[in-house]
Design a protein around this motif. Structure first.
Motif, PDB file in Angstrom:
ATOM      1  N   LEU A  48       0.653  -1.015   0.113  1.00 15.51           N
ATOM      2  CA  LEU A  48       0.263  -0.070  -0.391  1.00 15.51           C
ATOM      3  C   LEU A  48       0.821   1.297  -0.064  1.00 15.51           C
ATOM      4  O   LEU A  48       0.441   2.526  -0.348  1.00 15.51           O
ATOM      5  CB  LEU A  48      -0.765   0.429   1.353  1.00 15.51           C
ATOM      6  N   CYS A  49       2.020   1.037   0.057  1.00 19.13           N
ATOM      7  CA  CYS A  49       3.201   2.206   0.555  1.00 19.13           C
ATOM      8  C   CYS A  49       2.561   3.624   1.427  1.00 19.13           C
ATOM      9  O   CYS A  49       1.974   4.677   0.917  1.00 19.13           O
ATOM     10  CB  CYS A  49       2.950   3.314  -1.027  1.00 19.13           C
ATOM     11  N   LYS A  50       1.987   2.853   2.519  1.00 23.63           N
ATOM     12  CA  LYS A  50       1.621   3.646   3.402  1.00 23.63           C
ATOM     13  C   LYS A  50       2.585   4.108   3.953  1.00 23.63           C
ATOM     14  O   LYS A  50       2.917   3.010   5.189  1.00 23.63           O
ATOM     15  CB  LYS A  50       0.346   3.642   3.304  1.00 23.63           C
ATOM     16  N   ILE A  51       3.114   5.094   5.287  1.00 22.37           N
ATOM     17  CA  ILE A  51       3.586   4.778   6.874  1.00 22.37           C
ATOM     18  C   ILE A  51       2.071   5.011   7.838  1.00 22.37           C
ATOM     19  O   ILE A  51       1.532   5.411   7.927  1.00 22.37           O
ATOM     20  CB  ILE A  51       4.224   6.462   6.228  1.00 22.37           C
ATOM     21  N   PRO A  52       2.486   4.508   8.734  1.00 20.53           N
ATOM     22  CA  PRO A  52       4.227   3.729   9.279  1.00 20.53           C
ATOM     23  C   PRO A  52       3.630   2.169   9.062  1.00 20.53           C
ATOM     24  O   PRO A  52       2.650   1.787   8.731  1.00 20.53           O
ATOM     25  CB  PRO A  52       3.572   3.752  11.116  1.00 20.53           C
ATOM     26  N   THR A  53       5.576   1.898   8.399  1.00 25.57           N
ATOM     27  CA  THR A  53       5.337   0.511   7.909  1.00 25.57           C
ATOM     28  C   THR A  53       6.346   0.308   8.740  1.00 25.57           C
ATOM     29  O   THR A  53       7.814   0.858   9.024  1.00 25.57           O
ATOM     30  CB  THR A  53       5.598   0.370   6.293  1.00 25.57           C
ATOM     31  N   LEU A  54       6.726  -0.747   9.174  1.00 22.86           N
ATOM     32  CA  LEU A  54       7.622  -1.119  10.590  1.00 22.86           C
ATOM     33  C   LEU A  54       8.280  -2.535   9.845  1.00 22.86           C
ATOM     34  O   LEU A  54       7.665  -3.364   9.435  1.00 22.86           O
ATOM     35  CB  LEU A  54       6.895  -1.160  11.998  1.00 22.86           C
ATOM     36  N   LEU A  55       9.302  -2.522   9.889  1.00 20.62           N
ATOM     37  CA  LEU A  55      10.785  -3.367   9.702  1.00 20.62           C
ATOM     38  C   LEU A  55      10.844  -4.565  10.980  1.00 20.62           C
ATOM     39  O   LEU A  55      11.794  -3.637  11.437  1.00 20.62           O
ATOM     40  CB  LEU A  55      11.681  -3.394   8.593  1.00 20.62           C
ATOM     41  N   THR A  56      10.055  -5.604  10.636  1.00 25.13           N
ATOM     42  CA  THR A  56      10.424  -6.495  12.156  1.00 25.13           C
ATOM     43  C   THR A  56      12.261  -7.286  11.435  1.00 25.13           C
ATOM     44  O   THR A  56      13.368  -7.145  10.538  1.00 25.13           O
ATOM     45  CB  THR A  56       9.602  -7.724  12.041  1.00 25.13           C
ATOM     46  N   ASP A  57      12.278  -8.245  13.000  1.00 27.70           N
ATOM     47  CA  ASP A  57      13.848  -8.359  12.808  1.00 27.70           C
ATOM     48  C   ASP A  57      13.780  -9.080  12.266  1.00 27.70           C
ATOM     49  O   ASP A  57      15.076  -9.293  11.848  1.00 27.70           O
ATOM     50  CB  ASP A  57      13.857  -8.685  14.700  1.00 27.70           C
ATOM     51  N   GLU A  58      12.732  -9.440  12.249  1.00 29.45           N
ATOM     52  CA  GLU A  58      12.616 -11.232  11.327  1.00 29.45           C
ATOM     53  C   GLU A  58      12.561 -11.355   9.869  1.00 29.45           C
ATOM     54  O   GLU A  58      12.437 -11.479   8.670  1.00 29.45           O
ATOM     55  CB  GLU A  58      11.281 -12.285  11.802  1.00 29.45           C
ATOM     56  N   GLY A  59      12.814  -9.115   9.384  1.00 33.20           N
ATOM     57  CA  GLY A  59      12.746  -9.181   7.776  1.00 33.20           C
ATOM     58  C   GLY A  59      11.088  -9.048   7.321  1.00 33.20           C
ATOM     59  O   GLY A  59      10.425  -8.769   5.618  1.00 33.20           O
ATOM     60  N   THR A  60      10.157  -9.024   8.718  1.00 31.38           N
ATOM     61  CA  THR A  60       8.597  -8.884   7.671  1.00 31.38           C
ATOM     62  C   THR A  60       8.001  -7.352   8.316  1.00 31.38           C
ATOM     63  O   THR A  60       8.510  -6.394   8.945  1.00 31.38           O
ATOM     64  CB  THR A  60       7.661  -9.310   8.559  1.00 31.38           C
ATOM     65  N   GLY A  61       7.155  -6.391   7.029  1.00 34.17           N
ATOM     66  CA  GLY A  61       6.524  -5.396   6.989  1.00 34.17           C
ATOM     67  C   GLY A  61       5.524  -5.863   7.698  1.00 34.17           C
ATOM     68  O   GLY A  61       4.358  -6.695   7.334  1.00 34.17           O
TER      69      GLY A  61
END
Length: 201
Positions: A48-61
């Motif tokens: 969706l290209c929106k904020i906020p987006t979080l990158l987890t330590d496992e590499g998931t958005g």
């Protein structure tokens, strides 16, 4: 973890406040982005290209803000922002929906006017009516002490506070604090909390 954020976004500010409230400051890098340029890092994590987006330590958005709040609570092993079960959980989620909904309507209203729609056009007027009804509802809740413990704000209070902060920044002409006195007093106490002060930028 990495949070893709923007200073003026009420939803991103809610997550920044949550990070402080949960004691996760040292675990989350905050990166401010210009979402209108569709940054590749955000697109790769959030279609969706929106904020906020979080990158987890496992590499998931992770997205949107409501999901991120829940996720950060799990990471921190804490339910101070969103109770795990019961009626209190529903009350917090309901208040969060109201705060986010006020922000949604205000942002859409600004977008419609920027696109050339008149303020009194039906669609634009409908958004502003949602904002004013939301404020009136919050005023009643504040008068009844139903907005939660300001000293330890939950996700609902943070959502409302960040929406009100957005109105202050983008809708100064509303002068909402003069109309909704109980809400303004509650907001004054909320903005003095550590997590709200530190999330302002």
């Amino acid at each position: 973890m990495k949070l893709f954020s923007s200073v003026l976004s009420p939803y991103a500010r809610k997550i920044r406040a949550a990070i402080h409230a949960l004691g996760l400051v040292d675990r989350v890098e905050i990166v401010n982005v210009d979402i209108s340029s569709s940054p590749a890092e955000v697109v790769a994590l959030n279609p969706l290209c929106k904020i906020p987006t979080l990158l987890t330590d496992e590499g998931t958005g992770m997205y949107d803000s409501r999901v991120i709040v829940e996720y950060l609570g799990m990471v921190a092993g804490s339910d101070i922002l969103v109770p795990a079960t019961g009626p209190r959980r529903c009350a917090v989620l309901r208040l969060q929906a109201l705060g986010d909904g006020i922000a949604d309507a205000a942002i859409l209203y600004r977008g419609l006017l920027a696109a050339g729609l008149d303020a009194d056009a039906r669609l634009a007027a409908r958004q502003m009516a949602a904002v004013t009804r939301g404020l009136a509802t919050l005023e009643r809740m504040a008068a009844e002490s139903a907005l939660g413990d300001v000293a330890c704000p939950d996700a609902g209070a943070l959502s409302v506070g960040c929406a009100l902060g957005f109105l202050d920044a983008r809708f100064a002409e509303l002068e909402w604090t003069g109309q909704y006195r109980a809400l303004a007093e509650w907001y004054g106490h909320l903005t003095a909390t550590d997590c709200m002060r530190r999330s302002a930028r």
